[in-house]
Design a protein around this motif. Structure first.
Motif, mmCIF file in Angstrom:
data_model
loop_
_atom_site.group_PDB
_atom_site.id
_atom_site.type_symbol
_atom_site.label_atom_id
_atom_site.label_comp_id
_atom_site.label_asym_id
_atom_site.label_seq_id
_atom_site.Cartn_x
_atom_site.Cartn_y
_atom_site.Cartn_z
ATOM 1 N N LYS A 1 1.457 6.442 -7.029
ATOM 2 C CA LYS A 1 0.247 7.155 -7.420
ATOM 3 C C LYS A 1 0.467 8.659 -7.407
ATOM 4 O O LYS A 1 -0.020 9.392 -8.284
ATOM 5 C CB LYS A 1 -0.910 6.789 -6.491
ATOM 6 C CG LYS A 1 -2.241 7.387 -6.934
ATOM 7 C CD LYS A 1 -3.392 6.882 -6.077
ATOM 8 C CE LYS A 1 -4.712 7.440 -6.577
ATOM 9 N NZ LYS A 1 -5.865 6.956 -5.772
ATOM 10 N N HIS B 1 -2.355 -5.410 -4.200
ATOM 11 C CA HIS B 1 -2.779 -5.121 -2.831
ATOM 12 C C HIS B 1 -4.179 -5.691 -2.577
ATOM 13 O O HIS B 1 -4.432 -6.312 -1.531
ATOM 14 C CB HIS B 1 -2.757 -3.608 -2.592
ATOM 15 C CG HIS B 1 -3.204 -3.209 -1.221
ATOM 16 N ND1 HIS B 1 -4.487 -2.793 -0.945
ATOM 17 C CD2 HIS B 1 -2.529 -3.168 -0.038
ATOM 18 C CE1 HIS B 1 -4.594 -2.516 0.348
ATOM 19 N NE2 HIS B 1 -3.423 -2.720 0.922
ATOM 20 N N TRP C 1 1.597 2.132 -10.187
ATOM 21 C CA TRP C 1 0.687 2.194 -9.045
ATOM 22 C C TRP C 1 -0.543 1.315 -9.262
ATOM 23 O O TRP C 1 -1.077 0.738 -8.309
ATOM 24 C CB TRP C 1 0.309 3.634 -8.724
ATOM 25 C CG TRP C 1 -0.832 4.256 -9.491
ATOM 26 C CD1 TRP C 1 -0.759 5.000 -10.613
ATOM 27 C CD2 TRP C 1 -2.237 4.194 -9.137
ATOM 28 N NE1 TRP C 1 -2.010 5.424 -11.006
ATOM 29 C CE2 TRP C 1 -2.937 4.947 -10.107
ATOM 30 C CE3 TRP C 1 -2.962 3.600 -8.125
ATOM 31 C CZ2 TRP C 1 -4.320 5.095 -10.090
ATOM 32 C CZ3 TRP C 1 -4.338 3.748 -8.095
ATOM 33 C CH2 TRP C 1 -5.012 4.491 -9.072
ATOM 34 N N ARG C 2 -1.005 1.206 -10.520
ATOM 35 C CA ARG C 2 -2.149 0.343 -10.804
ATOM 36 C C ARG C 2 -1.829 -1.126 -10.506
ATOM 37 O O ARG C 2 -2.646 -1.875 -9.949
ATOM 38 C CB ARG C 2 -2.552 0.470 -12.270
ATOM 39 C CG ARG C 2 -3.231 1.773 -12.629
ATOM 40 C CD ARG C 2 -4.661 1.798 -12.143
ATOM 41 N NE ARG C 2 -5.359 3.005 -12.598
ATOM 42 C CZ ARG C 2 -6.548 3.362 -12.181
ATOM 43 N NH1 ARG C 2 -7.162 2.624 -11.270
ATOM 44 N NH2 ARG C 2 -7.124 4.451 -12.636
ATOM 45 N N GLN D 1 2.297 1.690 -3.410
ATOM 46 C CA GLN D 1 1.235 2.162 -4.294
ATOM 47 C C GLN D 1 1.029 3.675 -4.133
ATOM 48 O O GLN D 1 0.904 4.411 -5.119
ATOM 49 C CB GLN D 1 -0.062 1.423 -3.960
ATOM 50 C CG GLN D 1 -1.303 1.983 -4.655
ATOM 51 C CD GLN D 1 -2.578 1.499 -3.983
ATOM 52 O OE1 GLN D 1 -2.640 0.397 -3.471
ATOM 53 N NE2 GLN D 1 -3.597 2.329 -4.002
ATOM 54 N N GLU E 1 0.832 -1.208 0.000
ATOM 55 C CA GLU E 1 0.000 0.000 0.000
ATOM 56 C C GLU E 1 0.864 1.255 0.000
ATOM 57 O O GLU E 1 0.562 2.244 -0.698
ATOM 58 C CB GLU E 1 -0.913 -0.009 1.219
ATOM 59 C CG GLU E 1 -1.847 1.207 1.288
ATOM 60 C CD GLU E 1 -2.691 1.191 2.532
ATOM 61 O OE1 GLU E 1 -2.161 0.826 3.603
ATOM 62 O OE2 GLU E 1 -3.872 1.540 2.457
ATOM 63 N N GLN F 1 -1.816 -1.569 -6.875
ATOM 64 C CA GLN F 1 -3.178 -1.518 -6.352
ATOM 65 C C GLN F 1 -3.870 -2.866 -6.527
ATOM 66 O O GLN F 1 -4.524 -3.379 -5.603
ATOM 67 C CB GLN F 1 -3.971 -0.421 -7.063
ATOM 68 C CG GLN F 1 -5.392 -0.259 -6.534
ATOM 69 C CD GLN F 1 -6.191 0.744 -7.349
ATOM 70 O OE1 GLN F 1 -6.200 0.685 -8.572
ATOM 71 N NE2 GLN F 1 -6.842 1.675 -6.670
#
Length: 372
Positions: free
Chosen positions: A86, A100, A93-94, A82, A79, A97
């Protein structure tokens, strides 16, 4: 939960290889240290000679670690990655995500605090303190007093204001505090040192201090404490912001029963030095706060520390947490640095030795032959 399923493990491995925070051990550790939840993890990371080895050696460490009994560290770690990507709008980051989300779902289904999670006794690496240290603090606190001063308001001359500070015994009947704590009782005090004032000004200052300054020892809760008056001001320095007061003793409560604080003029002032400040913040009953030595002030006669303080703390002793001996006199807030300022005891003694050798010798004699 025992490790990761092989497909998720491989996806983590590949994604970590693409992640810049695994470029070096130092970068990875720095990333973890920047988040409180990952501080304990940062101390368990393993070094490696290549990025591939760094990921390989640390993936299992991350995936089998826990922030506390209820929180698996891997989803927290991902997280945080990420969030970093982001902010930069990096496509990674995707991927973080999605990973996660899958790991969170996995942890909900397959983990429980009672079965697989191992409780971390001290996940944040907080220090422990021996009870003997608390006994030292309580003994030291007996020598610390609240200072109360009365003065007329500049706006309403008929109105009397009460201001507070903190002071502490350096011998059985001499206390150290800040000059600005007591000089408010006589606003026309314009001399850099009391001893440099004209005779008539000195006499008026002494009378004002005797009449308007009270020290309260053993003030640990409301409606408690023993009050003492001031016999006379012995010395001061406006630049170092200190004042030495001789107190009037009491037959029913001799000052010698309070003890006095030992001075630590040779303490190594490094980032490892833990400090605590015994104080009367806002005139309240006695309290203490803990902090660290941060750095020397520009004049090298004062230090900056980060122990919490409030109005009313001025004049408090700043003690070496290890031996409960005084290293500095707290004088106030450094707003530019968002830190607190304190005058070194060594600077005060040096100034006193040059300008008031009799008082210096009196203090030194007591300090060298007695223990608190």
């Amino acid at each position: 939960m025992k490790g990761l399923p092989s497909d998720l493990n491989q996806r983590c491995f590949n994604l970590f290889l693409d992640c810049e925070y695994f470029d070096s051990f130092e970068t990875l550790r720095s990333f973890c240290e920047s988040f409180q939840e990952l501080t304990a993890l940062s101390r368990q990371l393993k070094k490696a000679d290549s990025k591939w080895d760094l990921v390989d050696r640390n993936l299992s460490t991350i995936s089998n670690n826990y922030h506390d009994i209820y929180n698996w560290i891997l989803p927290i770690f991902i997280e945080k990655l990420q969030e970093r990507y982001k902010i930069r709008q990096d496509p990674l980051w995707r991927k973080f995500q999605n990973l996660h989300s899958e790991i969170i779902n996995l942890s909900i289904v397959e983990t429980s605090p009672q079965s697989d999670l191992k409780p971390e006794a001290n996940p944040k690496g907080e220090p422990f303190y021996y009870l003997a240290a608390d006994e030292k603090v309580l003994n030291s606190a007996r020598a610390v007093a609240r200072v109360s001063t009365l003065r007329n308001s500049n706006k309403s001359p008929d109105k009397v204001l009460t201001e507070t500070g903190t002071a502490w015994l350096v011998t059985p009947n001499l206390v150290l505090t800040c000059r600005h704590v007591i000089e408010s009782v006589y606003p026309q005090w314009e001399c850099n040192r009391f001893h440099d004032c004209d005779v008539d000004i000195k006499e008026e200052i002494q009378n004002k201090i005797k009449k308007n300054v009270v020290l309260t020892f053993n003030y640990k809760q409301p409606s408690q404490g023993i009050e003492y008056g001031v016999e006379q001001l012995e010395d001061d320095n406006i630049d170092l912001d200190y004042a030495v007061l001789r107190l009037c003793d009491r037959k029913d409560h001799p000052l010698k029963n309070m003890g006095f604080l030992q001075l630590d003029i040779n303490a190594p002032l490094t980032s490892q030095l833990k400090l605590h400040v015994i104080q009367h913040p806002k005139g309240q009953p006695q309290q203490r706060s803990v902090g660290d030595f941060v750095k020397y002030a520009s004049n090298n006669k004062q230090i900056l520390h980060n122990a919490p303080t409030e109005g009313g703390t001025s004049g408090a002793p700043v003690l070496n947490l290890t031996n409960c001996q005084v290293v500095a006199l707290h004088i106030g807030e450094n707003e530019n640095k968002a830190l607190r300022t304190a005058t070194l005891i060594s600077a005060i003694l040096s100034d006193m030795e040059q300008n008031n050798s009799t008082l210096y010798q009196e203090i030194l004699a007591v300090q060298s032959t007695h223990q608190h």
